[in-house]
Each structure stands twice: as C-alpha cells, then as structure tokens.
Design an enzyme around this catalytic site. Structure first.
Site, short mmCIF file in Angstrom:
data_model
loop_
_atom_site.label_atom_id
_atom_site.label_comp_id
_atom_site.label_asym_id
_atom_site.label_seq_id
_atom_site.Cartn_x
_atom_site.Cartn_y
_atom_site.Cartn_z
N ASN A 13 0.82 -1.22 0.00
CA ASN A 13 0.00 0.00 0.00
C ASN A 13 0.85 1.26 0.00
O ASN A 13 0.58 2.22 -0.75
CB ASN A 13 -0.93 0.00 1.22
CG ASN A 13 -2.02 -1.05 1.11
OD1 ASN A 13 -2.37 -1.48 0.02
ND2 ASN A 13 -2.53 -1.49 2.25
N VAL A 14 1.88 1.30 0.85
CA VAL A 14 2.70 2.51 0.95
C VAL A 14 3.56 2.67 -0.30
O VAL A 14 3.66 3.78 -0.86
CB VAL A 14 3.57 2.49 2.22
CG1 VAL A 14 4.52 3.69 2.24
CG2 VAL A 14 2.69 2.49 3.46
N GLY A 15 4.18 1.59 -0.76
CA GLY A 15 5.02 1.68 -1.95
C GLY A 15 4.24 2.16 -3.16
O GLY A 15 4.74 3.00 -3.94
N LYS A 64 0.68 -4.68 -10.61
CA LYS A 64 0.47 -5.04 -9.21
C LYS A 64 -1.00 -5.16 -8.88
O LYS A 64 -1.43 -6.09 -8.18
CB LYS A 64 1.14 -4.00 -8.30
CG LYS A 64 1.13 -4.36 -6.83
CD LYS A 64 2.11 -5.47 -6.50
CE LYS A 64 2.20 -5.66 -4.99
NZ LYS A 64 3.17 -6.70 -4.61
N THR A 100 9.29 -1.38 3.40
CA THR A 100 8.94 -2.74 3.78
C THR A 100 8.72 -2.82 5.29
O THR A 100 8.87 -1.84 6.01
CB THR A 100 10.06 -3.73 3.41
OG1 THR A 100 11.18 -3.53 4.30
CG2 THR A 100 10.52 -3.53 1.97
N ALA A 153 3.64 8.95 10.60
CA ALA A 153 3.45 8.95 9.14
C ALA A 153 4.05 10.23 8.54
O ALA A 153 5.24 10.46 8.65
CB ALA A 153 1.98 8.77 8.79
N LYS A 223 8.25 3.51 17.90
CA LYS A 223 8.21 4.94 17.58
C LYS A 223 8.77 5.78 18.74
O LYS A 223 9.51 6.75 18.51
CB LYS A 223 6.77 5.35 17.26
CG LYS A 223 6.22 4.69 16.00
CD LYS A 223 4.72 4.90 15.87
CE LYS A 223 4.17 4.23 14.63
NZ LYS A 223 2.70 4.33 14.52
N GLY A 312 -2.00 5.46 7.39
CA GLY A 312 -2.59 5.53 6.07
C GLY A 312 -1.54 5.61 4.99
O GLY A 312 -0.51 6.27 5.17
#
Length: 334
Positions: A13-15, A64, A100, A153, A223, A312
């Site tokens: 999702n992030v990539g 993808k 990743t 984020a 974090k 997100g």
C-alpha cells in the site's frame, strides 16, 4: 535539471502510494526543486524488476493491481531473485527507499550506505534496534539517512526535532503514536467490547490481520524509541518499558469518561527513560480516529503540540516523498 535514480523496496500500500505521488507531482518536483526522479528498480516479495532506463510506474501499478505481484511482469521486464542486500549493491541508484516491514533491513541499509547511496525509510525496527549504527554510518559518509515516516506517518515530528529545535533542550515528549489502539479505545467509549472493536478496526483496514504489534504496544514502543534517539541519545527498544491496551477494561473506560477523560496508549519520552502504557488523558492527548499527537516540552519554546494523521498509505507517502526530495537535494548539494 538533476535526474535522481531511485530504488524502491516494498510495493504494498505505501510503496504504491509513493509511486502515485511520484507520478502525480512530477511537474512540481521539476519546477520547484529542479529534480526529475527515475525509478530504476522496484522490489516486492516476488522479486525485483530492474531497468536502468527507468520503469514505467503507471504500468507497474497496473501489474500489481491486476496480478498482485511484480513477477507477473515477465513479458516486458526481467524479474530478478535478488536478496535486498544483493539488490542494493548491484543496482545503480542514488537513493534507496525502504517501505517494507523487514525487521532485518538494517543489514541492507548499511550495505546501501557503504555503497555510497542515500536512504529513505518508513521501516521502524531497523531504527528501533540499530539507530546509532545506521545514523553513525550515514554521518561518517556524509550521506542522507532519513526516516520521517517511521513516526506519525507524514506529520513532521522527526523533522521538527532533527532540523528545527536546534537551540532548544527537549525536556519531555508525551505522545499518542498508534492509530489502532486509539480506534479500539474510541469504540470502547461507545460501548463496543474490545474484541468487536478490534474486529471493526481490521475490517476498516486500520488494524493488521495480526494486530498484536499494535495492541501489545510494540509499534508505539518502536516509535517512542526513535523519538528518544532523535531528541536525546541513541537507545534500543530493549531498554524501554512497554504495556499495551489488552488489559484495559470497559469499566476503566467508563470511569475515565465519567471524569471527563479518555484512556489512550501514551508514550512518555524523557532522557534515559521511555515508557508506553495506557493512561487517562485530557486536552491535546485525547485524540480520536487515526490521529496522532506529540506534545514536546522544551526549555525555550515551552510546550509545542504537533497533531496529524498517524497512519494511512497516502499520509505515510507524504513523509517518504518529502524525505526523497530532501535526500536528493542533499546529494546534489542543494
């Protein structure tokens, strides 16, 4: 115009969100920063697609989406079975991007730095366990090693601590850093039991299929460890105290509400002392939904509140892409 070669690890999702930003804001990067990005490789769990002339990101996104894996792209591109370390050594890129969840990625982060490449990451465990080694290697080689998206984020708490409060001494940071636990506790405030609140979070894509890392406090602990490393000095996750929300009861939530407070998973970061645990809070820390917040106390500024989306794909891509621009400008000397 400076062309910058990028190597992207992770195409979930992030990539994919990062790829979409690189496509959609291509003109902005050229006009505002004099940068043109060329993605020369993309790696997912099925393999690495590598084309020195540059990969068509729109086509990569389509492959993808339709097939679920880059290895299905064999008609147009050769797919390599590199390990990540082999890929960072073999592929000629100036900036390596790690979006990743590879816990052992610190090894190939080091390999990239030792090969003269800048690195941008949203991957938390490498920094939570190997911050001193990684940042030290980058500093010795005068290379960018940027990780804004590891905490909150795209909300720029790392940038504020690393780049802006340079004359301030940080006294303490109190923060709510995990959106899943905030969602679950918010639902419990509405009378939904813990198990069903977790199930709702999973159905909405807020919680992972295996949510233990969030519910046990591990994610917030990673974090908080990174915040301590940036604000004070390097430590590791093994040196901090972590308690999640699994023992929070409906009665505790009700009692807090009756006192005008809410229970949230709070990270407290002081020099030499990091703890993550549920606390009754009010004011800025009483966030809802997927918001994160950090209250930074310094000797000069007093109390600074930074609040924004903490989860997100699009929000995380904001932090990652900002770091890609910073890394590229640093390598250019701009």
């Amino acid at each position: 115009m400076r062309e910058v070669r990028l190597s992207l690890f992770g195409f979930g999702n992030v990539g994919r969100a990062v790829a979409e930003v690189l496509i959609g804001k291509e003109a902005l990067f050229r006009e505002k920063y004099g940068l043109e990005f060329r993605v020369v490789s993309i790696s997912d769990t099925s393999g690495t697609v590598w084309l020195p002339e540059g990969i068509d990101l729109r086509e990569a996104l389509m492959v993808k989406e339709n097939f679920g894996r880059l290895s299905a792209w064999t008609n147009d591109y050769e797919v390599y079975n590199f390990t990540p370390e082999e890929a960072v050594r073999e592929i000629d890129a100036e900036v390596v991007i790690d979006v990743t969840n590879d816990r052992d990625a610190w090894r190939w982060h080091l390999a990239a730095l030792r090969d003269g490449k800048g690195l941008v990451t949203s991957n938390k465990p490498p920094l939570a366990f190997h911050y001193e080694e990684l940042v030290g290697e980058a500093e010795r080689r005068n290379l960018p090693y940027l990780f804004e998206a590891t905490v909150m984020a795209g909300t720029p708490v790392i940038g504020i601590l690393r780049e802006n409060l340079l004359g301030d001494s940080v006294k303490r940071i109190k923060a709510v850093l995990n959106a899943t636990t905030t969602f679950v506790l918010s639902r419990m405030e509405q009378g939904i039991d813990f198990e069903n609140a977790v199930k709702q979070a999973q159905e909405l894509g807020i919680a992972e299929r295996d949510p233990r890392g969030d519910l046990l406090g591990t994610d917030a602990g990673y974090k908080a460890t990174i915040l301590h490393c940036v604000a004070f000095k390097p430590i590791t996750f093994d040196e901090i105290s972590v308690k999640g929300i699994v023992e929070v009861t409906a009665d505790e939530v009700k009692r807090a509400l009756a006192r005008g407070r809410k229970i949230r998973l709070v990270a407290t970061v002081e020099e030499g002392n990091v703890r993550v645990a549920p606390e009754e809070v009010e004011g800025p820390l009483a966030v809802s939904s997927n918001e994160n917040v950090a209250v930074i106390e310094t000797d000069l500024l007093g109390e600074l509140v930074i609040r924004g989306a903490g989860a997100g794909p699009k929000e995380t891509a904001s932090g990652v892409v900002s770091d890609i621009v910073k890394a590229s400008l640093a390598l250019r000397g701009g």
